[in-house]
Design a protein around this motif. Structure first.
Motif, short mmCIF file in Angstrom:
data_model
loop_
_atom_site.label_atom_id
_atom_site.label_comp_id
_atom_site.label_asym_id
_atom_site.label_seq_id
_atom_site.Cartn_x
_atom_site.Cartn_y
_atom_site.Cartn_z
N TRP A 199 -44.92 26.18 -9.40
CA TRP A 199 -43.81 25.43 -9.99
C TRP A 199 -43.17 24.61 -8.87
O TRP A 199 -42.87 25.14 -7.80
CB TRP A 199 -42.78 26.35 -10.62
N ARG A 223 -40.15 21.30 -8.29
CA ARG A 223 -39.03 20.64 -8.94
C ARG A 223 -38.63 19.40 -8.15
O ARG A 223 -38.89 19.31 -6.95
CB ARG A 223 -37.83 21.58 -9.07
N ARG A 275 -39.68 15.95 -4.06
CA ARG A 275 -40.20 17.09 -4.81
C ARG A 275 -40.37 18.27 -3.87
O ARG A 275 -40.81 18.12 -2.72
CB ARG A 275 -41.54 16.71 -5.44
N ASP A 310 -29.73 23.88 -8.86
CA ASP A 310 -31.06 24.10 -9.44
C ASP A 310 -31.41 23.01 -10.45
O ASP A 310 -32.54 22.97 -10.96
CB ASP A 310 -31.14 25.46 -10.12
N TYR A 322 -38.59 20.24 -13.62
CA TYR A 322 -39.49 21.27 -13.14
C TYR A 322 -40.91 20.99 -13.62
O TYR A 322 -41.12 20.74 -14.81
CB TYR A 322 -39.02 22.64 -13.61
N GLY A 350 -43.57 17.95 -16.95
CA GLY A 350 -42.26 18.36 -16.51
C GLY A 350 -41.33 18.77 -17.64
O GLY A 350 -41.49 18.33 -18.78
N GLN A 392 -36.99 19.46 -18.13
CA GLN A 392 -35.70 19.28 -17.47
C GLN A 392 -34.86 20.55 -17.53
O GLN A 392 -34.73 21.17 -18.60
CB GLN A 392 -34.93 18.12 -18.12
#
Length: 116
Positions: free
Chosen positions: A36, A38, A45, A88, A92, A109, A111
């Protein structure tokens, strides 16, 4: 053709939880690292978590809060995110490939938005 489809994103308040899922298809080898990543607006990224052959990697900023897991029967990878923080907030992405840090395949992705 490899397809990675993420789901489970959304909006949550700080301290809340979300569980992301990634449905994988077309991966012809079990020798793939699932990861994963983000990316927040205006930022690069970054890798959040990876798992490969029982090995798990977590970036320092999510250790103890996020857990990556895999359901082999359903070819699905999950990211359980607890104690979410506004920082956070990001898109993702699920990714797969022989190398965890440089995957060959990417999803579209999902959100995640965490409000304070």
């Amino acid at each position: 053709q490899v397809q990675l489809v993420e789901s489970g994103g959304g909006s949550v308040q700080a301290g809340g939880s979300l569980r992301l899922s990634c449905a994988a298809s077309g991966l012809t080898s079990n020798g793939n690292c699932m990861s994963w990543f983000r990316q927040a607006p205006g930022k690069e990224r970054e890798r959040v978590a990876s798992m490969y052959a029982g090995f798990r990697y977590y970036d320092d900023f999510v250790k103890g809060r996020f857990t990556i897991s895999q359901d082999n029967a359903k070819n699905t990878v999950h990211l359980q995110m607890n104690s979410l923080k506004p920082e956070d907030t990001a898109m993702y992405y699920c990714a797969a490939g022989p190398q965890c840090a440089s995957p060959d395949h990417w999803g579209q992705g999902t959100q995640v938005t965490v409000s304070s």
